[in-house]
Design an enzyme around this catalytic site. Sequence first.
Site: not given
Length: 317
Positions: A35, A257
């Site tokens: 994240e 990501d």
Amino acid sequence: MDVVTLGESMALFTPITQGYMRYASMFSLKIAGAESNVAIGLARLGHQCGWMSRLGKDEFGKKILNFIRGEGVDVSCVSFDSSAPTGLYFKEIVSDKEINIQYYRKDSAASRMKPSDLNEAYIAQAKYLHLTGITPALSEGCKETVYAAIEMAKKNGVTVIFDPNMRRRLWSEKEAKEVLLDIISNVDIVLPGQDEAMVLFGEYEPEDMAQQFLDHGVGSVVLKLGAEGAYYKTNKESGFVKAFPVERVVDPVGAGDGFAAGFISGLLDGLTFVEAVKRACAVGAMVTQINGDIEGLPEREKLERFISGSYQKDVNR
């Protein structure tokens, strides 16, 4: 705030030399977390991002906070836990084609996250909430926190983007499938890998896999196909986007990501859906060419040169 994300970041140790880690005597220390990788990727492209988490009140936790803040990501909703450590993550690079990951994150500070750690006003101000399937696998409290964040986002009209990011070492396939499918039915956009889609729905062609997600209640899906690119499908359009060619993959970890950061950046910039997927493919390809989870995430000028082809020409000179 453009994007708010939630999850664990860890101290990443990588041997200086290739080969089995048992023979390593020196390690580099970096920062990694799916994240926060996305948040950093978006910040480098000029977007305002916030990262919510919990860190151990130790030197690793302080390093992670300082580093992520230094990358331009807001960390005002990160708390410290004096009774639990910051998670650790080791990346063993045996060869260019064999990279092994080992986590030491059980009972980490981040695994103790709970719904009361969330700030609804902070989530409500964002355009997008980005979540992954890693966080609900960390603990029951983390799973409840993810559901609470989704509920807050939906209540305040915030679009929820979810990357299943399945980590089989963290939970059983049965539990993962049950929880991930439930989360998927409650979000707006999902960014699965092809292998994850096969676990969730079985073996289908990309077009049929994507339809399975839409049938499950998602508004849009972008299926990552690795070196082949991606397939996207919404209620209005669908199609394939070719991958950007990469002469040599140095480190594939973190490419997903980068893909998410590129895609969300495209949406924030008002690109068409297909152009946002194209940007996602470009960032993902760039990440694979540099060792490290976030080291290859580009700034905007470098990304634009890569997409136009000039960056690749410069690299090959």
